[in-house]
Motif scaffolding. Structure first.
Motif, PDB file in Angstrom:
ATOM      1  N   TYR A 284       3.669  -0.786 -11.836  1.00 51.19           N
ATOM      2  CA  TYR A 284       2.910  -1.022 -10.710  1.00 51.19           C
ATOM      3  C   TYR A 284       2.260  -2.383 -11.284  1.00 51.19           C
ATOM      4  CZ  TYR A 284      -0.573  -0.974  -6.885  1.00 51.19           C
ATOM      5  OH  TYR A 284      -1.018  -1.476  -5.743  1.00 51.19           O
ATOM      6  N   LYS A 285       2.367  -3.438 -10.213  1.00 53.86           N
ATOM      7  CA  LYS A 285       2.042  -4.668 -10.642  1.00 53.86           C
ATOM      8  C   LYS A 285       0.906  -5.312  -9.449  1.00 53.86           C
ATOM      9  CE  LYS A 285       6.594  -5.453 -11.728  1.00 53.86           C
ATOM     10  NZ  LYS A 285       7.775  -5.295 -10.579  1.00 53.86           N
ATOM     11  N   TYR A 286       0.449  -4.635  -8.538  1.00 57.74           N
ATOM     12  CA  TYR A 286      -0.240  -5.140  -7.534  1.00 57.74           C
ATOM     13  C   TYR A 286      -1.756  -4.698  -7.576  1.00 57.74           C
ATOM     14  CZ  TYR A 286       4.621  -5.139  -6.225  1.00 57.74           C
ATOM     15  OH  TYR A 286       6.018  -4.946  -6.235  1.00 57.74           O
ATOM     16  N   SER A 287      -2.435  -5.058  -6.519  1.00 58.23           N
ATOM     17  CA  SER A 287      -3.890  -4.686  -6.641  1.00 58.23           C
ATOM     18  C   SER A 287      -4.242  -3.371  -6.441  1.00 58.23           C
ATOM     19  CB  SER A 287      -4.738  -5.577  -5.642  1.00 58.23           C
ATOM     20  OG  SER A 287      -4.351  -5.103  -4.324  1.00 58.23           O
ATOM     21  N   PRO A 288      -5.211  -2.597  -6.970  1.00 66.01           N
ATOM     22  CA  PRO A 288      -5.436  -1.187  -6.539  1.00 66.01           C
ATOM     23  C   PRO A 288      -5.686  -0.904  -5.076  1.00 66.01           C
ATOM     24  CG  PRO A 288      -6.752  -2.050  -8.424  1.00 66.01           C
ATOM     25  CD  PRO A 288      -6.133  -3.349  -7.825  1.00 66.01           C
ATOM     26  N   PHE A 289      -6.395  -1.843  -4.422  1.00 64.76           N
ATOM     27  CA  PHE A 289      -6.270  -1.687  -3.078  1.00 64.76           C
ATOM     28  C   PHE A 289      -5.069  -1.453  -2.234  1.00 64.76           C
ATOM     29  CE2 PHE A 289      -6.660  -3.446   1.378  1.00 64.76           C
ATOM     30  CZ  PHE A 289      -7.410  -2.634   1.828  1.00 64.76           C
ATOM     31  N   THR A 290      -3.990  -2.095  -2.627  1.00 67.69           N
ATOM     32  CA  THR A 290      -2.654  -2.146  -2.123  1.00 67.69           C
ATOM     33  C   THR A 290      -2.243  -0.599  -2.330  1.00 67.69           C
ATOM     34  OG1 THR A 290      -2.012  -4.258  -2.597  1.00 67.69           O
ATOM     35  CG2 THR A 290      -0.218  -2.845  -1.989  1.00 67.69           C
ATOM     36  N   ALA A 291      -2.301   0.175  -3.385  1.00 68.73           N
ATOM     37  CA  ALA A 291      -2.102   1.499  -3.824  1.00 68.73           C
ATOM     38  C   ALA A 291      -2.876   2.461  -2.836  1.00 68.73           C
ATOM     39  CB  ALA A 291      -2.239   1.900  -5.001  1.00 68.73           C
ATOM     40  N   LEU A 292      -4.047   2.157  -2.724  1.00 69.51           N
ATOM     41  CA  LEU A 292      -4.951   2.761  -2.018  1.00 69.51           C
ATOM     42  C   LEU A 292      -4.497   2.933  -0.283  1.00 69.51           C
ATOM     43  CD1 LEU A 292      -8.645   2.393  -3.225  1.00 69.51           C
ATOM     44  CD2 LEU A 292      -6.818   4.434  -3.525  1.00 69.51           C
ATOM     45  N   LEU A 293      -3.831   2.071   0.261  1.00 63.43           N
ATOM     46  CA  LEU A 293      -3.040   1.801   1.418  1.00 63.43           C
ATOM     47  C   LEU A 293      -2.176   2.735   1.538  1.00 63.43           C
ATOM     48  CD1 LEU A 293      -2.793  -1.971   2.314  1.00 63.43           C
ATOM     49  CD2 LEU A 293      -4.676  -0.472   3.129  1.00 63.43           C
ATOM     50  N   PHE A 294      -1.688   3.323   0.541  1.00 59.87           N
ATOM     51  CA  PHE A 294      -0.477   4.413   0.644  1.00 59.87           C
ATOM     52  C   PHE A 294      -1.175   5.565   0.353  1.00 59.87           C
ATOM     53  CE2 PHE A 294       2.045   0.344   0.021  1.00 59.87           C
ATOM     54  CZ  PHE A 294       2.990   0.891   0.626  1.00 59.87           C
ATOM     55  N   TYR A 295      -2.389   5.983   0.107  1.00 52.72           N
ATOM     56  CA  TYR A 295      -3.109   7.080  -0.019  1.00 52.72           C
ATOM     57  C   TYR A 295      -2.920   8.331   1.197  1.00 52.72           C
ATOM     58  CZ  TYR A 295      -6.391  11.035  -0.434  1.00 52.72           C
ATOM     59  OH  TYR A 295      -6.937  12.269  -0.442  1.00 52.72           O
ATOM     60  N   PRO A 296      -2.784   7.671   2.435  1.00 56.14           N
ATOM     61  CA  PRO A 296      -2.576   8.725   3.409  1.00 56.14           C
ATOM     62  C   PRO A 296      -1.235   9.232   3.187  1.00 56.14           C
ATOM     63  CG  PRO A 296      -3.270   7.041   4.433  1.00 56.14           C
ATOM     64  CD  PRO A 296      -3.188   6.477   3.077  1.00 56.14           C
ATOM     65  N   LEU A 297      -0.109   8.656   2.773  1.00 50.20           N
ATOM     66  CA  LEU A 297       1.194   9.195   2.560  1.00 50.20           C
ATOM     67  C   LEU A 297       1.262   9.989   1.320  1.00 50.20           C
ATOM     68  CD1 LEU A 297       3.242   6.084   3.573  1.00 50.20           C
ATOM     69  CD2 LEU A 297       2.987   7.987   4.952  1.00 50.20           C
ATOM     70  N   SER A 298       0.322   9.749   0.292  1.00 48.03           N
ATOM     71  CA  SER A 298       0.565  10.380  -0.849  1.00 48.03           C
ATOM     72  C   SER A 298      -0.021  11.840  -0.988  1.00 48.03           C
ATOM     73  CB  SER A 298      -0.097   9.711  -2.154  1.00 48.03           C
ATOM     74  OG  SER A 298      -1.646   9.765  -1.957  1.00 48.03           O
ATOM     75  N   VAL A 299      -0.766  12.277   0.240  1.00 48.86           N
ATOM     76  CA  VAL A 299      -1.073  13.564   0.271  1.00 48.86           C
ATOM     77  C   VAL A 299       0.152  14.517   0.913  1.00 48.86           C
ATOM     78  CG1 VAL A 299      -3.500  13.151   0.672  1.00 48.86           C
ATOM     79  CG2 VAL A 299      -2.046  13.316   2.717  1.00 48.86           C
TER      80      VAL A 299
END
Length: 108
Positions: free
Chosen positions: A65-80
């Motif tokens: 993973y090479k991006y900002s942590p905020f970008t990963a948090l945008l995918f949180y709804p899908l990660s559930v």
């Protein structure tokens, strides 16, 4: 001129049929792999569970993973969701975004 006359229904139907066919064929052939999405999905899961995001190998195809942590948090709804269901939903969202972008470009 009415607003409904400008909507390209044939384009919407043919593009939707293409996206559905692409999804079904890839699932049948066991080729439905969204490598980029796997990295985002696993990074969002890692952040929300307090694990390390950077330096961890999330996918053999893409890697780290090479991006900002905020970008990963945008995918949180899908990660559930379970991974496979999240992949299908991500594919559908990308298909809808592509369809709407194409319609906007057609009107420009």
């Amino acid at each position: 001129m009415s607003a409904t006359k400008n909507i390209p229904y044939k384009f919407i139907l043919s593009a939707s049929a293409f996206f559905i066919a692409d999804l079904v064929i890839n699932i049948i052939n066991h080729r439905f792999q969204l490598s980029d999405f796997k990295v985002y999905y696993d990074a969002a899961t890692a952040i929300t569970s307090g694990q390390q995001v950077y330096g961890a190998l999330f996918s053999l195809a893409i890697g780290y993973y090479k991006y900002s942590p905020f970008t990963a948090l945008l995918f949180y709804p899908l990660s559930v969701l379970p991974y496979y269901n999240a992949c299908v939903l991500d594919f559908i969202l990308i298909s809808i975004a592509t369809l709407f972008t194409s319609i906007i470009l057609l009107h420009i």
